[in-house]
Write a protein that holds these residues in place. Structure first.
Motif, PDB file in Angstrom:
ATOM      1  N   THR A  15      -2.081 -12.318  18.130  1.00 52.45           N
ATOM      2  CA  THR A  15      -2.481 -11.467  17.011  1.00 52.45           C
ATOM      3  C   THR A  15      -1.286 -11.175  16.119  1.00 52.45           C
ATOM      4  N   MET A  16      -1.426 -11.460  14.839  1.00 58.93           N
ATOM      5  CA  MET A  16      -0.335 -11.204  13.898  1.00 58.93           C
ATOM      6  C   MET A  16      -0.149  -9.703  13.723  1.00 58.93           C
ATOM      7  N   ILE A  17       1.093  -9.277  13.802  1.00 61.07           N
ATOM      8  CA  ILE A  17       1.407  -7.857  13.602  1.00 61.07           C
ATOM      9  C   ILE A  17       1.505  -7.602  12.108  1.00 61.07           C
ATOM     10  N   ARG A  18       0.583  -6.836  11.577  1.00 60.41           N
ATOM     11  CA  ARG A  18       0.528  -6.596  10.135  1.00 60.41           C
ATOM     12  C   ARG A  18       1.508  -5.506   9.706  1.00 60.41           C
ATOM     13  N   PRO A  19       1.987  -5.586   8.478  1.00 63.91           N
ATOM     14  CA  PRO A  19       2.759  -4.463   7.921  1.00 63.91           C
ATOM     15  C   PRO A  19       1.832  -3.266   7.740  1.00 63.91           C
ATOM     16  N   PRO A  20       2.401  -2.107   7.404  1.00 63.04           N
ATOM     17  CA  PRO A  20       1.562  -0.915   7.182  1.00 63.04           C
ATOM     18  C   PRO A  20       0.584  -1.139   6.029  1.00 63.04           C
ATOM     19  N   ILE A  21      -0.592  -0.564   6.119  1.00 62.41           N
ATOM     20  CA  ILE A  21      -1.573  -0.581   5.041  1.00 62.41           C
ATOM     21  C   ILE A  21      -1.414   0.732   4.280  1.00 62.41           C
ATOM     22  N   VAL A  22      -1.136   0.656   2.977  1.00 62.26           N
ATOM     23  CA  VAL A  22      -0.756   1.855   2.218  1.00 62.26           C
ATOM     24  C   VAL A  22      -1.646   2.041   0.992  1.00 62.26           C
ATOM     25  N   SER A  23      -1.442   3.151   0.338  1.00 61.05           N
ATOM     26  CA  SER A  23      -2.166   3.464  -0.899  1.00 61.05           C
ATOM     27  C   SER A  23      -1.535   2.702  -2.066  1.00 61.05           C
ATOM     28  N   PRO A  24      -2.249   2.569  -3.201  1.00 57.54           N
ATOM     29  CA  PRO A  24      -1.662   1.909  -4.380  1.00 57.54           C
ATOM     30  C   PRO A  24      -0.337   2.540  -4.809  1.00 57.54           C
ATOM     31  N   ARG A  25      -0.246   3.863  -4.752  1.00 57.70           N
ATOM     32  CA  ARG A  25       0.988   4.540  -5.152  1.00 57.70           C
ATOM     33  C   ARG A  25       2.137   4.174  -4.227  1.00 57.70           C
ATOM     34  N   GLU A  26       1.866   4.139  -2.920  1.00 57.26           N
ATOM     35  CA  GLU A  26       2.909   3.780  -1.963  1.00 57.26           C
ATOM     36  C   GLU A  26       3.319   2.314  -2.123  1.00 57.26           C
ATOM     37  N   TRP A  27       2.330   1.458  -2.409  1.00 61.71           N
ATOM     38  CA  TRP A  27       2.637   0.033  -2.612  1.00 61.71           C
ATOM     39  C   TRP A  27       3.534  -0.146  -3.830  1.00 61.71           C
ATOM     40  N   ASP A  28       3.215   0.556  -4.936  1.00 64.52           N
ATOM     41  CA  ASP A  28       4.038   0.466  -6.148  1.00 64.52           C
ATOM     42  C   ASP A  28       5.460   0.935  -5.872  1.00 64.52           C
ATOM     43  N   ALA A  29       5.598   1.991  -5.089  1.00 61.34           N
ATOM     44  CA  ALA A  29       6.931   2.514  -4.774  1.00 61.34           C
ATOM     45  C   ALA A  29       7.723   1.501  -3.947  1.00 61.34           C
ATOM     46  N   ALA A  30       7.060   0.857  -2.984  1.00 64.27           N
ATOM     47  CA  ALA A  30       7.743  -0.147  -2.159  1.00 64.27           C
ATOM     48  C   ALA A  30       8.157  -1.347  -3.001  1.00 64.27           C
ATOM     49  N   ARG A  31       7.288  -1.731  -3.920  1.00 63.86           N
ATOM     50  CA  ARG A  31       7.604  -2.870  -4.782  1.00 63.86           C
ATOM     51  C   ARG A  31       8.762  -2.551  -5.720  1.00 63.86           C
ATOM     52  N   GLU A  32       8.784  -1.338  -6.294  1.00 65.79           N
ATOM     53  CA  GLU A  32       9.879  -0.933  -7.176  1.00 65.79           C
ATOM     54  C   GLU A  32      11.205  -0.917  -6.427  1.00 65.79           C
ATOM     55  N   LYS A  33      11.187  -0.528  -5.182  1.00 66.22           N
ATOM     56  CA  LYS A  33      12.405  -0.518  -4.372  1.00 66.22           C
ATOM     57  C   LYS A  33      12.931  -1.937  -4.161  1.00 66.22           C
ATOM     58  N   LEU A  34      12.027  -2.862  -3.879  1.00 62.37           N
ATOM     59  CA  LEU A  34      12.429  -4.248  -3.673  1.00 62.37           C
ATOM     60  C   LEU A  34      12.831  -4.911  -4.991  1.00 62.37           C
ATOM     61  N   LEU A  35      12.243  -4.452  -6.096  1.00 67.64           N
ATOM     62  CA  LEU A  35      12.550  -5.030  -7.395  1.00 67.64           C
ATOM     63  C   LEU A  35      14.020  -4.842  -7.763  1.00 67.64           C
ATOM     64  N   VAL A  36      14.621  -3.764  -7.300  1.00 72.59           N
ATOM     65  CA  VAL A  36      16.046  -3.548  -7.555  1.00 72.59           C
ATOM     66  C   VAL A  36      16.868  -4.706  -6.982  1.00 72.59           C
ATOM     67  N   LYS A  37      16.515  -5.145  -5.780  1.00 72.49           N
ATOM     68  CA  LYS A  37      17.220  -6.261  -5.158  1.00 72.49           C
ATOM     69  C   LYS A  37      16.900  -7.576  -5.860  1.00 72.49           C
ATOM     70  N   GLU A  38      15.662  -7.724  -6.310  1.00 74.50           N
ATOM     71  CA  GLU A  38      15.295  -8.949  -7.027  1.00 74.50           C
ATOM     72  C   GLU A  38      16.100  -9.091  -8.318  1.00 74.50           C
ATOM     73  N   LYS A  39      16.240  -7.987  -9.056  1.00 72.63           N
ATOM     74  CA  LYS A  39      17.007  -8.038 -10.299  1.00 72.63           C
ATOM     75  C   LYS A  39      18.479  -8.320 -10.027  1.00 72.63           C
ATOM     76  N   ALA A  40      18.993  -7.767  -8.929  1.00 73.78           N
ATOM     77  CA  ALA A  40      20.382  -8.050  -8.551  1.00 73.78           C
ATOM     78  C   ALA A  40      20.557  -9.529  -8.231  1.00 73.78           C
ATOM     79  N   LEU A  41      19.554 -10.120  -7.576  1.00 70.98           N
ATOM     80  CA  LEU A  41      19.600 -11.546  -7.271  1.00 70.98           C
ATOM     81  C   LEU A  41      19.566 -12.378  -8.544  1.00 70.98           C
ATOM     82  N   THR A  42      18.746 -11.989  -9.506  1.00 73.87           N
ATOM     83  CA  THR A  42      18.678 -12.705 -10.779  1.00 73.87           C
ATOM     84  C   THR A  42      20.020 -12.656 -11.502  1.00 73.87           C
ATOM     85  N   ARG A  43      20.643 -11.476 -11.521  1.00 67.43           N
ATOM     86  CA  ARG A  43      21.938 -11.348 -12.201  1.00 67.43           C
ATOM     87  C   ARG A  43      23.018 -12.137 -11.470  1.00 67.43           C
ATOM     88  N   ALA A  44      22.937 -12.178 -10.151  1.00 68.35           N
ATOM     89  CA  ALA A  44      23.898 -12.971  -9.378  1.00 68.35           C
ATOM     90  C   ALA A  44      23.711 -14.456  -9.661  1.00 68.35           C
TER      91      ALA A  44
END
Length: 260
Positions: A15-44
């Motif tokens: 059985t695959m262990i799933r990540p947490p299931i969250v609300s749209p607001r929590e998902w947006d917050a998690a994505r914004e947090k990861l986006l900081v690293k994505e932009k850093a990767l683009t600049r690098a």
């Protein structure tokens, strides 16, 4: 694989262990947090490309000959009159897995990802593939797989001299009239990212040739987006279409607002 009548799950499969299931607001917050690293990767990545544009050039002193659809052709001819050239060494020849029906599986996967070359050509850059298979076999392979990449036969020590006799890789060259210089080399896992116009241009000496890039003085540069066109509508040295200029200007403004 059988499924359990009770829950419909496959029997015998972990059985695959799933990540947490969250609300749209929590998902947006998690994505914004990861986006900081994505932009850093683009600049690098942009910074790395800027360093590539400052790599020393290596003069190509030997005369290399290839076999093409029209017969013998030189390394200089492979530029097709353009200023830059990228040569990918693909493994399609006796002794390679898949011969004679197919080229190397990995090289074939890469060929499937090559974007329309009209856009790369519009940046004064040519991409070609090179293998040791005869031209008749290359033509047959291209027809079978639906590839339109210019593809030449290596006839001398080009592959050994440029580090691609035993493994795949992309070599970038630039010419100054009839003088040729090697400017960069990408191989191994670096080849995974190749296939888009951006990945090809970012490995060249001149880069994307846009004004936002950190390039040496007097390198050719113009405004981003304006040179883009439909792949069947490029006209050399033509001014950008006014309507597209307005659309792309609006896009740039929106992007700056988002990044700000």
């Amino acid at each position: 694989m059988q499924t359990s009548p009770e829950n419909g799950k496959e029997v015998g499969k972990p059985t695959m262990i799933r990540p947490p299931i969250v609300s749209p607001r929590e998902w947006d917050a998690a994505r914004e947090k990861l986006l900081v690293k994505e932009k850093a990767l683009t600049r690098a990545r942009d910074a790395l490309a800027a360093e590539r544009r400052r790599m020393p050039w290596l003069a190509v002193e030997k005369t290399y000959m290839f076999e093409g659809p029209a017969g013998k052709t030189s390394l200089l001819d492979l530029f097709a009159g353009r200023r830059q050239l990228i040569v990918y060494r693909a493994f399609f020849e006796p002794g390679v897995h898949g011969w004679p029906e197919h080229a190397c599986i990995g090289c074939s996967l890469g060929a499937d990802q090559v974007s329309n070359l009209a856009h790369l050509n519009a940046r004064d850059t040519t991409l070609v593939y090179a293998s040791r298979a005869p031209q008749a076999d290359i033509a047959r392979l291209k027809a079978r797989m639906g590839w339109e990449i210019p593809w030449y036969t290596v006839t001398d020590g080009f592959d050994a001299d440029f580090g691609v006799d035993e493994w795949h890789g992309h070599n970038a060259f630039i010419r100054d009239d009839n003088r040729i210089f090697r400017t960069y080399f990408i191989n191994s896992r670096g080849d995974e990212a190749m296939g888009t116009i951006w990945s090809y241009l970012d490995m060249t000496a001149l880069g994307r040739q846009e004004i936002w890039e950190n390039s040496p003085e007097f390198y050719p540069q113009e405004r981003p987006y304006k040179w883009w066109n439909w792949h069947d509508c490029y006209v050399p040295n033509a001014a950008p279409e006014p309507k597209w200029v307005a659309v792309s200007d609006a896009g740039e403004a929106a992007l700056r607002k988002t990044d700000g």
